[in-house]
Design a protein around this motif. Structure first.
Motif, PDB file in Angstrom:
ATOM      1  N   GLY A  19     -51.805   8.876  -6.255  1.00 45.03           N
ATOM      2  CA  GLY A  19     -51.972   8.755  -7.063  1.00 45.03           C
ATOM      3  C   GLY A  19     -50.452   8.057  -8.082  1.00 45.03           C
ATOM      4  O   GLY A  19     -49.642   7.358  -7.313  1.00 45.03           O
ATOM      5  N   GLN A  20     -50.846   8.135  -9.213  1.00 50.26           N
ATOM      6  CA  GLN A  20     -49.728   7.458 -10.618  1.00 50.26           C
ATOM      7  C   GLN A  20     -48.629   8.052  -9.889  1.00 50.26           C
ATOM      8  O   GLN A  20     -48.781   9.556 -10.717  1.00 50.26           O
ATOM      9  CB  GLN A  20     -49.768   6.898 -11.183  1.00 50.26           C
ATOM     10  CG  GLN A  20     -50.937   5.280 -10.722  1.00 50.26           C
ATOM     11  CD  GLN A  20     -51.005   4.941 -12.156  1.00 50.26           C
ATOM     12  OE1 GLN A  20     -50.982   5.064 -13.803  1.00 50.26           O
ATOM     13  NE2 GLN A  20     -51.348   3.066 -11.792  1.00 50.26           N
ATOM     14  N   GLN A  21     -47.174   7.824 -10.265  1.00 50.87           N
ATOM     15  CA  GLN A  21     -46.246   8.858 -10.100  1.00 50.87           C
ATOM     16  C   GLN A  21     -44.680   7.854 -10.411  1.00 50.87           C
ATOM     17  O   GLN A  21     -44.680   7.132 -10.714  1.00 50.87           O
ATOM     18  CB  GLN A  21     -45.691   9.660  -8.260  1.00 50.87           C
ATOM     19  CG  GLN A  21     -47.090  10.175  -7.487  1.00 50.87           C
ATOM     20  CD  GLN A  21     -47.291  11.145  -8.346  1.00 50.87           C
ATOM     21  OE1 GLN A  21     -47.115  11.731  -8.424  1.00 50.87           O
ATOM     22  NE2 GLN A  21     -47.884  11.873  -7.926  1.00 50.87           N
ATOM     23  N   ARG A  22     -44.303   8.827 -10.969  1.00 56.30           N
ATOM     24  CA  ARG A  22     -42.641   8.773 -11.951  1.00 56.30           C
ATOM     25  C   ARG A  22     -42.098   9.109 -10.756  1.00 56.30           C
ATOM     26  O   ARG A  22     -41.367  10.028 -10.032  1.00 56.30           O
ATOM     27  CB  ARG A  22     -42.693   9.725 -13.238  1.00 56.30           C
ATOM     28  CG  ARG A  22     -41.286   9.040 -13.521  1.00 56.30           C
ATOM     29  CD  ARG A  22     -41.347   9.482 -15.090  1.00 56.30           C
ATOM     30  NE  ARG A  22     -42.055   8.896 -16.109  1.00 56.30           N
ATOM     31  CZ  ARG A  22     -42.531   7.683 -16.448  1.00 56.30           C
ATOM     32  NH1 ARG A  22     -41.399   6.789 -15.896  1.00 56.30           N
ATOM     33  NH2 ARG A  22     -43.074   6.969 -17.345  1.00 56.30           N
ATOM     34  N   VAL A  23     -40.876   7.896 -10.551  1.00 59.69           N
ATOM     35  CA  VAL A  23     -39.689   8.339  -9.941  1.00 59.69           C
ATOM     36  C   VAL A  23     -38.530   8.630 -11.312  1.00 59.69           C
ATOM     37  O   VAL A  23     -38.139   7.741 -11.672  1.00 59.69           O
ATOM     38  CB  VAL A  23     -39.458   6.508  -9.177  1.00 59.69           C
ATOM     39  CG1 VAL A  23     -38.633   6.644  -8.404  1.00 59.69           C
ATOM     40  CG2 VAL A  23     -40.587   6.615  -7.744  1.00 59.69           C
ATOM     41  N   THR A  24     -37.399   9.027 -10.906  1.00 55.59           N
ATOM     42  CA  THR A  24     -36.166   9.352 -11.348  1.00 55.59           C
ATOM     43  C   THR A  24     -35.253  10.234 -10.337  1.00 55.59           C
ATOM     44  O   THR A  24     -35.568  10.419  -9.159  1.00 55.59           O
ATOM     45  CB  THR A  24     -36.641  10.785 -12.183  1.00 55.59           C
ATOM     46  OG1 THR A  24     -36.669  11.878 -11.336  1.00 55.59           O
ATOM     47  CG2 THR A  24     -37.586  10.591 -13.924  1.00 55.59           C
ATOM     48  N   GLY A  25     -34.071   9.568 -10.813  1.00 55.96           N
ATOM     49  CA  GLY A  25     -32.587   9.585  -9.922  1.00 55.96           C
ATOM     50  C   GLY A  25     -32.143  10.764 -11.098  1.00 55.96           C
ATOM     51  O   GLY A  25     -31.688  11.045 -12.284  1.00 55.96           O
ATOM     52  N   GLN A  26     -31.185  11.449 -10.083  1.00 61.04           N
ATOM     53  CA  GLN A  26     -30.746  11.968 -10.818  1.00 61.04           C
ATOM     54  C   GLN A  26     -29.133  12.219  -9.511  1.00 61.04           C
ATOM     55  O   GLN A  26     -28.684  11.761  -9.144  1.00 61.04           O
ATOM     56  CB  GLN A  26     -31.072  13.938  -9.863  1.00 61.04           C
ATOM     57  CG  GLN A  26     -29.937  15.009 -10.591  1.00 61.04           C
ATOM     58  CD  GLN A  26     -30.280  15.072 -12.540  1.00 61.04           C
ATOM     59  OE1 GLN A  26     -31.366  15.183 -12.582  1.00 61.04           O
ATOM     60  NE2 GLN A  26     -29.023  14.978 -13.058  1.00 61.04           N
ATOM     61  N   THR A  27     -28.397  12.337 -10.801  1.00 59.27           N
ATOM     62  CA  THR A  27     -26.694  11.972 -10.820  1.00 59.27           C
ATOM     63  C   THR A  27     -26.039  12.927 -11.257  1.00 59.27           C
ATOM     64  O   THR A  27     -26.518  13.945 -11.152  1.00 59.27           O
ATOM     65  CB  THR A  27     -26.098  10.481 -11.754  1.00 59.27           C
ATOM     66  OG1 THR A  27     -25.819  11.903 -12.906  1.00 59.27           O
ATOM     67  CG2 THR A  27     -26.768   9.468 -11.755  1.00 59.27           C
ATOM     68  N   GLN A  28     -24.789  13.428 -11.339  1.00 56.30           N
ATOM     69  CA  GLN A  28     -24.206  14.856 -11.353  1.00 56.30           C
ATOM     70  C   GLN A  28     -24.832  15.249 -12.077  1.00 56.30           C
ATOM     71  O   GLN A  28     -24.902  16.829 -12.399  1.00 56.30           O
ATOM     72  CB  GLN A  28     -22.995  15.144 -10.911  1.00 56.30           C
ATOM     73  CG  GLN A  28     -22.081  16.040 -10.354  1.00 56.30           C
ATOM     74  CD  GLN A  28     -20.484  15.725 -10.592  1.00 56.30           C
ATOM     75  OE1 GLN A  28     -20.199  14.709 -10.176  1.00 56.30           O
ATOM     76  NE2 GLN A  28     -20.035  16.712 -11.251  1.00 56.30           N
ATOM     77  N   ASP A  29     -24.680  14.126 -13.774  1.00 58.11           N
ATOM     78  CA  ASP A  29     -25.128  15.265 -14.864  1.00 58.11           C
ATOM     79  C   ASP A  29     -25.957  14.466 -15.517  1.00 58.11           C
ATOM     80  O   ASP A  29     -26.253  14.951 -16.634  1.00 58.11           O
ATOM     81  CB  ASP A  29     -23.581  15.182 -15.921  1.00 58.11           C
ATOM     82  CG  ASP A  29     -22.946  13.691 -15.550  1.00 58.11           C
ATOM     83  OD1 ASP A  29     -23.480  12.117 -15.250  1.00 58.11           O
ATOM     84  OD2 ASP A  29     -21.906  13.574 -16.194  1.00 58.11           O
ATOM     85  N   ARG A  30     -26.738  13.767 -15.016  1.00 62.74           N
ATOM     86  CA  ARG A  30     -28.228  13.663 -15.497  1.00 62.74           C
ATOM     87  C   ARG A  30     -28.839  12.735 -15.092  1.00 62.74           C
ATOM     88  O   ARG A  30     -28.834  12.800 -14.006  1.00 62.74           O
ATOM     89  CB  ARG A  30     -26.954  12.497 -17.062  1.00 62.74           C
ATOM     90  CG  ARG A  30     -27.057  11.088 -16.131  1.00 62.74           C
ATOM     91  CD  ARG A  30     -26.368  10.153 -17.077  1.00 62.74           C
ATOM     92  NE  ARG A  30     -27.097   9.221 -18.253  1.00 62.74           N
ATOM     93  CZ  ARG A  30     -27.889   8.416 -18.012  1.00 62.74           C
ATOM     94  NH1 ARG A  30     -27.156   7.302 -16.608  1.00 62.74           N
ATOM     95  NH2 ARG A  30     -28.698   7.530 -18.272  1.00 62.74           N
ATOM     96  N   GLN A  31     -30.252  12.519 -15.256  1.00 62.75           N
ATOM     97  CA  GLN A  31     -31.311  12.126 -15.512  1.00 62.75           C
ATOM     98  C   GLN A  31     -31.746  10.697 -15.482  1.00 62.75           C
ATOM     99  O   GLN A  31     -31.290  10.640 -16.391  1.00 62.75           O
ATOM    100  CB  GLN A  31     -33.027  13.345 -15.506  1.00 62.75           C
ATOM    101  CG  GLN A  31     -33.560  12.899 -14.875  1.00 62.75           C
ATOM    102  CD  GLN A  31     -35.334  12.898 -15.660  1.00 62.75           C
ATOM    103  OE1 GLN A  31     -35.278  14.528 -15.665  1.00 62.75           O
ATOM    104  NE2 GLN A  31     -36.041  12.876 -15.679  1.00 62.75           N
ATOM    105  N   VAL A  32     -31.994   9.668 -14.209  1.00 59.00           N
ATOM    106  CA  VAL A  32     -32.688   8.916 -14.585  1.00 59.00           C
ATOM    107  C   VAL A  32     -33.670   8.181 -14.323  1.00 59.00           C
ATOM    108  O   VAL A  32     -33.503   8.656 -13.415  1.00 59.00           O
ATOM    109  CB  VAL A  32     -30.470   7.661 -14.016  1.00 59.00           C
ATOM    110  CG1 VAL A  32     -31.401   6.317 -14.303  1.00 59.00           C
ATOM    111  CG2 VAL A  32     -29.563   8.576 -13.720  1.00 59.00           C
TER     112      VAL A  32
END
Length: 177
Positions: A155-168
């Protein structure tokens, strides 16, 4: 209700943005109107002018950089409008920012997914839907590649990255087969 534009079309956190709308309900107000950036309530509604057809918002500090669809929701009787263009939250200098995704449709467990942008070497892991992807290949500071795990639901999924201190946030939705 329809969003006809917003001014400005981009800016960093704390930017004041005016949305222009047609057919805004006459009972719309600050207390019953929500504005979302790609589904996230990361803006503060500061004014609603039903006669002028405008909504003023401020981009909040928890907004992530990237390009977002703008959605306006009015309650209690649901009335929704979605923009046909995007608003860009500008990343802070030196912050990771995802600006591209190829392909946009993948077969889980098989298709490599490549994200492009700036300072992506800061990303420690990705989340596709609710699944954390810890095995990343940083091709360089502007490209990251992963294979979508079989555990990711179709299905449709959101992609997010995680750095040391924040979500991208990735500004695009991934279709998983």
């Amino acid at each position: 209700m329809q969003i006809t534009g917003f001014n400005p079309t981009n800016g960093p956190v704390d930017t004041r943005v005016t949305l222009s709308l047609t057919d805004m309900p006459s009972d719309a107000s600050i207390s019953n109107t929500t504005v979302l950036l790609s589904g996230s309530p990361t803006v503060n509604v500061t004014a609603v002018d039903t006669r002028g057809g405008t909504i003023d918002v401020t981009i909040l500090a928890n907004s992530q950089s990237g390009d977002f669809e703008v959605t306006v929701q009015k309650q209690p009787v649901p009335v929704t409008a979605q923009s046909s263009t995007i608003f860009t939250v500008n990343a802070a200098p030196g912050a990771a920012q995802i600006t591209g995704m190829q392909p946009r449709t993948v077969v889980r467990g098989e298709t490599p997914l490549t994200l492009s942008g700036q300072n992506l070497d800061q990303i420690r892991y990705l989340r596709i839907g609710v699944v954390n992807v810890l095995s990343l290949t940083h091709l360089n500071s502007e490209m990251v590649r992963v294979t979508v795990p079989a555990a990711v639901q179709p299905g449709q999924q959101r992609v997010t990255g995680q750095t040391q201190d924040r979500q991208v946030n990735c500004p695009f939705i991934l279709t998983v087969q």
